[in-house]
Scaffold this active site. Structure first.
Site, PDB file in Angstrom:
ATOM      1  N   SER A 185       0.804  -0.995   0.052  1.00  0.00           N
ATOM      2  CA  SER A 185       0.014  -0.138   0.028  1.00  0.00           C
ATOM      3  C   SER A 185       0.779   0.788   0.160  1.00  0.00           C
ATOM      4  O   SER A 185       0.694   2.991  -0.921  1.00  0.00           O
ATOM      5  CB  SER A 185      -1.015   0.262   1.357  1.00  0.00           C
ATOM      6  OG  SER A 185      -0.421  -0.320   2.733  1.00  0.00           O
ATOM      7  N   HIS A 213      -5.943  -3.652  -2.269  1.00  0.00           N
ATOM      8  CA  HIS A 213      -5.055  -2.381  -3.840  1.00  0.00           C
ATOM      9  C   HIS A 213      -4.787  -2.932  -5.021  1.00  0.00           C
ATOM     10  O   HIS A 213      -4.603  -2.287  -5.961  1.00  0.00           O
ATOM     11  CB  HIS A 213      -3.592  -2.095  -3.495  1.00  0.00           C
ATOM     12  CG  HIS A 213      -3.539  -1.080  -2.426  1.00  0.00           C
ATOM     13  ND1 HIS A 213      -4.692   0.483  -1.990  1.00  0.00           N
ATOM     14  CD2 HIS A 213      -3.833  -1.566  -0.965  1.00  0.00           C
ATOM     15  CE1 HIS A 213      -4.264   1.358  -1.020  1.00  0.00           C
ATOM     16  NE2 HIS A 213      -3.796  -0.367  -0.021  1.00  0.00           N
ATOM     17  N   LYS A 243     -11.685   0.759  -1.987  1.00  0.00           N
ATOM     18  CA  LYS A 243     -11.146   1.062  -2.896  1.00  0.00           C
ATOM     19  C   LYS A 243     -11.364   1.274  -4.614  1.00  0.00           C
ATOM     20  O   LYS A 243     -12.189   2.398  -4.662  1.00  0.00           O
ATOM     21  CB  LYS A 243      -9.444   1.183  -2.688  1.00  0.00           C
ATOM     22  CG  LYS A 243      -9.363   0.798  -1.244  1.00  0.00           C
ATOM     23  CD  LYS A 243      -8.171   0.179  -0.373  1.00  0.00           C
ATOM     24  CE  LYS A 243      -7.617   0.820   1.042  1.00  0.00           C
ATOM     25  NZ  LYS A 243      -6.831   0.044   1.834  1.00  0.00           N
TER      26      LYS A 243
HETATM   27  C1  LIG Z   1      -6.461   0.140   2.791  1.00  0.00           C
HETATM   28  C2  LIG Z   1      -6.997  -1.669   3.459  1.00  0.00           C
HETATM   29  C3  LIG Z   1      -7.004  -2.444   4.621  1.00  0.00           C
HETATM   30  C4  LIG Z   1      -7.762  -2.061   5.385  1.00  0.00           C
HETATM   31  O1  LIG Z   1      -9.443  -2.581   4.282  1.00  0.00           O
HETATM   32  P1  LIG Z   1     -10.169  -1.235   4.963  1.00  0.00           P
HETATM   33  O2  LIG Z   1     -11.829  -1.802   4.350  1.00  0.00           O
HETATM   34  O3  LIG Z   1     -10.230   0.366   4.269  1.00  0.00           O
HETATM   35  O4  LIG Z   1     -10.255  -1.219   6.467  1.00  0.00           O
HETATM   36  C5  LIG Z   1      -6.485  -3.904   3.929  1.00  0.00           C
HETATM   37  N1  LIG Z   1      -5.578  -4.092   3.897  1.00  0.00           N
HETATM   38  C6  LIG Z   1      -4.954  -3.382   3.175  1.00  0.00           C
HETATM   39  C7  LIG Z   1      -3.062  -3.782   1.904  1.00  0.00           C
HETATM   40  C8  LIG Z   1      -5.173  -1.487   2.433  1.00  0.00           C
HETATM   41  O5  LIG Z   1      -4.084  -1.201   1.684  1.00  0.00           O
END
Ligand SMILES: *Cc1c(COP(=O)(O)O)cnc(C)c1O
Length: 399
Positions: A185, A213, A243
């Site tokens: 991320s 992602h 996302k």
């Molecule tokens: C954003 C993210 C999460 C968390 O997901 P949410 O739905 O925002 O709680 C978990 N793992 C990774 C790698 C992320 O980037």
């Protein structure tokens, strides 16, 4: 007179806040007055943003909004209960089936957030007497899940299947769970999937891929990096919906026994309210757009190539990333903040990412691109970065 409770609390908390401010690590929130679009009102000012995770531009898509509104009329707003009580609606159920089909898995289960999916899954799968192995750059939710599971916790060097192999060889734990981000991320690079799969198979370890992602963006159909491999290769697949999918929530996909285990034992699944059914309905529309409009991914990939070649011409330090996450390494925390401020003075919003989110000395501007950006907007970002580089000099990064 005895001291007031709030005074005592403030007094106890202030020193740490002060220390964080002095270290240039203090975080504060921006307030958006509009939707998640490239040009939006932030703290009363119109800014061109490069920090959203809305990679495909679906968060504000008219069809997704329309479906959300219709479904709210039909199902109301709140889900009213957890999935195991009576909060599991037909919309949740249909979305789970469509996620399973899209990822080529037997089943899928929805969680309210990705953070909870990761905590709940790791804790349901391993505990005392087991071992969990994680890439040292994994997302905080994966690390927390592992640390709190009670299993022996081992970190391997970033994307280093050879190091993982050595750690696995030294363990005699019964269950061995290997956990990796599919796309990292804060760096934007991808996990070395085939070497990780081979290493796990060699040691009878279970592989879990967090595709927060990659889901929606990568793979020939947008199925992500994890679902580009079969259920036998990646038996535990996690994806988020907040996302690229543009809505909210997350899922785990895999075999029947995995999903049933989570329904029985994943505490962040059991003891929380289900996401609103209208969000599930809107997500189903979003998932169709991901599959029906590959041009979104094509446009995003063009912007990524445009940004990388332009940033290299300016002389900026990019990371080894083929994805929408394109961090610019600055190194020093205060200098990173200065770059971020200069960008903002020019009307551009790019977040400065500092420790402890990233290792010390590797502070960066985390540029994220979206299919909703235009090539002209990316050019404007590049031109502004070039001006700042001229004024401040190129950052000297020594990692
Ligand atoms: C954003 C993210 C999460 C968390 O997901 P949410 O739905 O925002 O709680 C978990 N793992 C990774 C790698 C992320 O980037």
């Amino acid at each position: 007179m005895t001291a007031q409770a709030t005074d005592l609390l403030s007094e106890a908390l202030q020193p740490e806040l002060e220390a964080r401010r002095e270290a240039h690590l203090y975080r504060s929130r921006r307030t958006l007055q509009g939707p998640q679009t490239p040009v939006t009102q932030v703290d009363g000012r119109e800014l061109l943003t490069f920090c959203s995770n809305d990679y495909l531009g679906l968060a504000n898509h008219p069809k997704v909004i329309e479906r959300f509104q219709q479904a709210a009329s039909q199902y109301g707003v709140g889900s009213g209960a957890s999935h195991l009580v009576n909060g599991h609606s037909a919309q949740h159920h249909a979305l789970e089936e469509e996620l399973a089909a899209f990822t080529g898995r037997d089943r899928a289960i929805l969680f309210s957030t990705g953070f909870m999916a990761n905590l709940g899954t790791i804790q349901a799968l391993v505990g005392k007497g087991d071992a969990v192995f994680q890439d040292r750059l994994n997302h905080a939710s994966l690390l927390d899940g592992g640390l709190h599971s009670g299993a022996r916790f081992k970190r391997y060097q970033h994307n280093d299947a050879e190091h993982l192999n050595r750690l696995l060889s030294m363990t005699d734990s019964e269950r061995k769970l290997v956990v990796t981000d599919g796309v990292f991320s804060m760096d934007g690079d991808c996990a070395p999937m085939q070497p990780l799969i081979d290493t796990c198979q060699q040691h009878s370890a279970w592989l879990m891929v967090d595709d927060a992602h990659g889901f929606g963006c990568l793979g020939d159909k947008g199925q992500g990096i994890g679902a580009s491999f079969s259920q036998n290769e990646v038996p535990i697949l996690m994806g988020t919906l907040g996302k690229a999918i543009g809505t909210s929530g997350a899922f785990i996909a895999g075999c029947d026994a995995l999903i049933e285990t989570l329904i029985q034992f994943a505490r962040p699944y059991i003891y929380t309210t289900a996401i609103p059914p209208a969000v599930a309905a809107a997500t189903r529309t979003s998932l169709q757009l991901v599959q029906q409009e590959p041009e979104r991914r094509e446009h995003l990939n063009k912007l990524i190539a445009q940004f990388r070649s332009g940033a290299q011409q300016v002389g900026l330090a990019l990371m080894d990333s083929p994805t929408a996450i394109q961090p610019i390494l600055i190194g020093d925390d205060a200098e990173t903040l200065s770059w971020s401020r200069e960008l903002e003075n020019a009307g551009l919003l790019v977040t400065a990412i500092r420790p402890p989110t990233v290792p010390k000395g590797s502070a960066r501007l985390r540029v994220t691109l979206s299919a909703s950006h235009t090539a002209d907007q990316v050019d404007r970002l590049l031109a502004t970065l070039a001006t700042i580089a001229q004024q401040r000099g190129l950052p000297e990064v020594t990692l």
